[in-house]
Write a protein that holds these residues in place. Structure first.
Motif, PDB file in Angstrom:
ATOM      1  N   ALA A 196       2.567   6.766  -7.121  1.00 43.93           N
ATOM      2  CA  ALA A 196       1.745   7.883  -7.615  1.00 43.93           C
ATOM      3  C   ALA A 196       2.480   9.215  -7.444  1.00 43.93           C
ATOM      4  CB  ALA A 196       0.415   7.906  -6.875  1.00 43.93           C
ATOM      5  N   LYS A 197       3.161   9.378  -6.320  1.00 46.99           N
ATOM      6  CA  LYS A 197       3.916  10.623  -6.107  1.00 46.99           C
ATOM      7  C   LYS A 197       5.129  10.706  -7.029  1.00 46.99           C
ATOM      8  CE  LYS A 197       2.610  11.228  -1.252  1.00 46.99           C
ATOM      9  NZ  LYS A 197       3.110  11.339   0.141  1.00 46.99           N
ATOM     10  N   SER A 222       0.824  -1.205   0.000  1.00 43.85           N
ATOM     11  CA  SER A 222       0.000   0.000   0.000  1.00 43.85           C
ATOM     12  C   SER A 222       0.858   1.254   0.000  1.00 43.85           C
ATOM     13  CB  SER A 222      -0.931  -0.014   1.217  1.00 43.85           C
ATOM     14  OG  SER A 222      -1.675   1.173   1.289  1.00 43.85           O
ATOM     15  N   MET A 223       1.907   1.254   0.812  1.00 42.89           N
ATOM     16  CA  MET A 223       2.824   2.402   0.837  1.00 42.89           C
ATOM     17  C   MET A 223       3.536   2.565  -0.501  1.00 42.89           C
ATOM     18  SD  MET A 223       4.403   1.738   4.634  1.00 42.89           S
ATOM     19  CE  MET A 223       5.615   3.047   4.515  1.00 42.89           C
ATOM     20  N   PRO A 256       9.919  11.767  -3.480  1.00 40.26           N
ATOM     21  CA  PRO A 256      10.192  10.324  -3.459  1.00 40.26           C
ATOM     22  C   PRO A 256      11.152   9.912  -4.570  1.00 40.26           C
ATOM     23  CG  PRO A 256       8.001  10.763  -4.332  1.00 40.26           C
ATOM     24  CD  PRO A 256       8.522  12.076  -3.834  1.00 40.26           C
ATOM     25  N   ARG A 257      11.934   8.900  -4.307  1.00 37.66           N
ATOM     26  CA  ARG A 257      12.910   8.392  -5.268  1.00 37.66           C
ATOM     27  C   ARG A 257      12.707   6.889  -5.446  1.00 37.66           C
ATOM     28  NH1 ARG A 257      18.494  10.161  -2.724  1.00 37.66           N
ATOM     29  NH2 ARG A 257      17.490   9.059  -1.000  1.00 37.66           N
TER      30      ARG A 257
END
Length: 580
Positions: free
Chosen positions: A359-360, A352-353, A373-374
């Motif tokens: 998406a980000k 889920s994370m 985020p990477r």
């Protein structure tokens, strides 16, 4: 806040209302305990001489006071102050809530808790009587009635008089709903908030009276709740499950039925389906993450309780009769089942994370200074997933379950494919095209292997990410990678060989020759040689003896001959200066 008590103050100081006779004693007690109320007293006396319409908002006063004096952080002890009748009721209620928190470890404080709640209800009834004055408008009277009904409901709730508590809470809810419908949306927010606060208590009372559908309503309320409300709902649901757990005696998993004799395990397994349904219905990722953490915490506590039971049991393994294979004990198999639930929950939580981070990752980065985020963040999540799946393969009692082992291996292939995909993404960011292309091919290999093995296992990919979607994305990324690699190396291929720099001479030494040097546009351009090399130059003498060549020295021939004629004796005399 001081305006909220004009009605009760006027009743005391003007000799009106049923509380007029007790006003002096109550006033002296209040100001003896709180010296800072002197300014409040003067303000109230001044207001008593003014013309008052009698319109007050008790709920607004209560909410503002609670937010300003500690209840924002659950500090009931701080929320104890004295502001006449309403604040006397609030003081007794807040003290009761503090005792309720302490009663979890000190059960004897429950008696004091009930006494303080009864006192709060008594002050609420006194407030309601004061508001019966003709100078008080209908809105204020209704608020006083609702507030009193709420306090009475709290007393009955703690006494477990479910029917009386439900009647009081319903009266409070009805009044607040009517008040909310009579005012603007901004004013109605406060009333709706109080209705949401008492709704769980109403549903819990209904469940204890005999309404079996009330527990489902409590589960739905938990999804919308947060903070203290969420803790309250958790406590109510836990109490309900504890009652239902008495009827649960066994659980079946992978074809084996295991008796469950540990109460903590019964309660956990009984609420497992509800917790999973609540996670699936969570409206936000924050709520979903909170429910995952709650489920994992409960699972760890249950596993610890089973471990202690296994240690206390002298016979952990039961040997089969007639030479059959060794069979693990029921407690050990129950421990394996609970461990499976914990590990699979970790897998689903990290998945889920990962969806949120993906998406980000696709969103454009607006602020360059803020770290987004990477791909490396996703790689770490999939590492944890693969580690949890590897532990599933080692669970006791499932070593010979070949179907289970194949299912776990298939799941590992799926997550390996996704992990490999994000490793390739990280290489793309640093323009390592060949490494990224090789990793993309590895992703396709894993995905095709998953598709071929899934045909033999029914419903194995039901709870897993779609590998076909991953294949489509990898093919698109491969074309983009090839185009980026060509554009990145195109300039160097099209440059004529004779125009390229073949030596390491700095720019200042080859100004007359045109050549392409990409290092000039870099961070360390080769413009001049620094520091410069040493060159030989004539050394300037410190002393010039120009007269030496023109000096005429006196002749010394006579002295040389004289020394020669004297022989050895003359030589010795010449040395010591005897002959001069």
């Amino acid at each position: 806040m001081q305006q909220g008590f004009t009605v009760s103050i006027q009743g005391k100081y003007n000799g009106q209302g049923p509380g007029a006779g007790a006003g002096v004693g109550l006033e002296s007690e209040i100001f003896a305990l709180r010296g800072t109320c002197s300014q409040f007293r003067e303000s109230c006396l001044a207001k008593s001489n003014e013309k008052c319409k009698g319109e007050q908002s008790f709920l607004q006063i209560i909410k503002d006071s609670q937010q300003q004096h500690g209840l924002r952080h659950g500090d009931y002890q701080r929320y104890r102050f004295l502001l006449l009748v309403l604040m006397e009721a609030e003081r007794a209620w807040s003290y009761a809530m503090q005792l309720k928190q302490e009663a979890n470890t000190e059960p004897r404080k429950r008696f004091h808790l009930l006494a303080r709640l009864r006192k709060a209800a008594k002050h609420g009834e006194q407030l309601e009587r004061l508001c019966e004055s003709r100078r008080v408008d209908a809105k204020t009277k209704l608020e006083a009635q609702a507030y009193t009904a709420y306090l009475v409901g709290m007393v009955q709730f703690e006494l477990q008089a479910w029917k009386s508590a439900m009647e009081a809470f319903n009266k409070c809810k009805t009044i607040y709903e009517k008040l909310a419908s009579a005012f603007t949306e901004e004013q109605a927010v406060l009333y709706h908030q109080r209705v949401e606060e008492i709704s769980p208590n109403i549903r819990y009372c209904a469940y204890n009276i005999g309404d079996q559908n009330a527990i489902n309503d409590l589960m739905q309320m938990r999804l919308r709740g947060g903070g203290m409300m969420a803790e309250k709902l958790e406590a109510l649901i836990t109490q309900t499950r504890a009652k239902q757990a008495a009827t649960m005696s066994e659980v079946e998993w992978r074809g084996r039925t295991v008796p469950v004799k540990i109460d903590k395990a019964r309660i956990f397994l009984l609420g497992l389906a509800d917790n999973e349904a609540a996670i699936a219905q969570a409206a936000s990722e924050e709520t979903k993450e909170r429910l995952y953490e709650t489920l994992l915490a409960e699972c760890r506590d249950t596993i610890q309780a089973v471990r202690e039971e296994i240690k206390a049991d002298s016979k952990q393994r039961e040997r089969a009769v007639d030479g059959e294979a060794t069979k693990i004990s029921n407690l050990q198999y129950l421990h394996s089942y609970l461990t499976y639930i914990k590990l699979w929950t970790v897998v689903k939580r990290n998945e889920s994370m990962a969806h949120v981070l993906q998406a980000k990752l696709k969103e454009p980065q607006m602020d360059e200074n803020k770290r987004g985020p990477r791909p490396q963040d996703l790689i770490r999540l999939y590492d944890i997933i693969l580690q949890s799946l590897a532990e599933l393969c080692t669970l006791q009692g499932l070593e010979d379950d070949h179907t289970f082992q194949k299912e776990v291996s298939l799941k590992m292939l799926v997550y390996k494919a996704y992990r490999c995909f994000f490793i390739a993404q990280s290489y793309v960011l640093v323009k390592k095209w060949s490494e990224a292309l090789v990793l993309y091919e590895r992703v396709l290999k894993y995905a095709r292997e998953v598709q071929s093995k899934a045909k033999n296992l029914n419903n194995s990919l039901k709870d897993l990410p779609d590998v076909q979607e991953l294949i489509t994305e990898v093919n698109a990324e491969k074309y983009s990678l090839q185009a980026a690699a060509i554009l990145d190396t195109g300039d160097a291929i099209e440059t004529p060989q004779q125009m390229q720099v073949k030596d390491n001479k700095p720019l200042c030494e080859r100004l007359e020759n045109f050549s392409l040097d990409p290092t000039i546009l870099g961070k360390q351009p080769n413009l001049v040689q620094f520091p410069p090399e040493f060159q030989p130059i004539p050394c300037k003498p410190l002393f010039f003896d120009l007269a030496l060549n023109h000096v005429a020295f006196p002749p010394l021939d006579d002295k040389v001959e004289q020394k020669g004629k004297g022989g050895l004796t003359g030589y010795i005399k010449g040395i010591f200066g005897f002959g001069s």
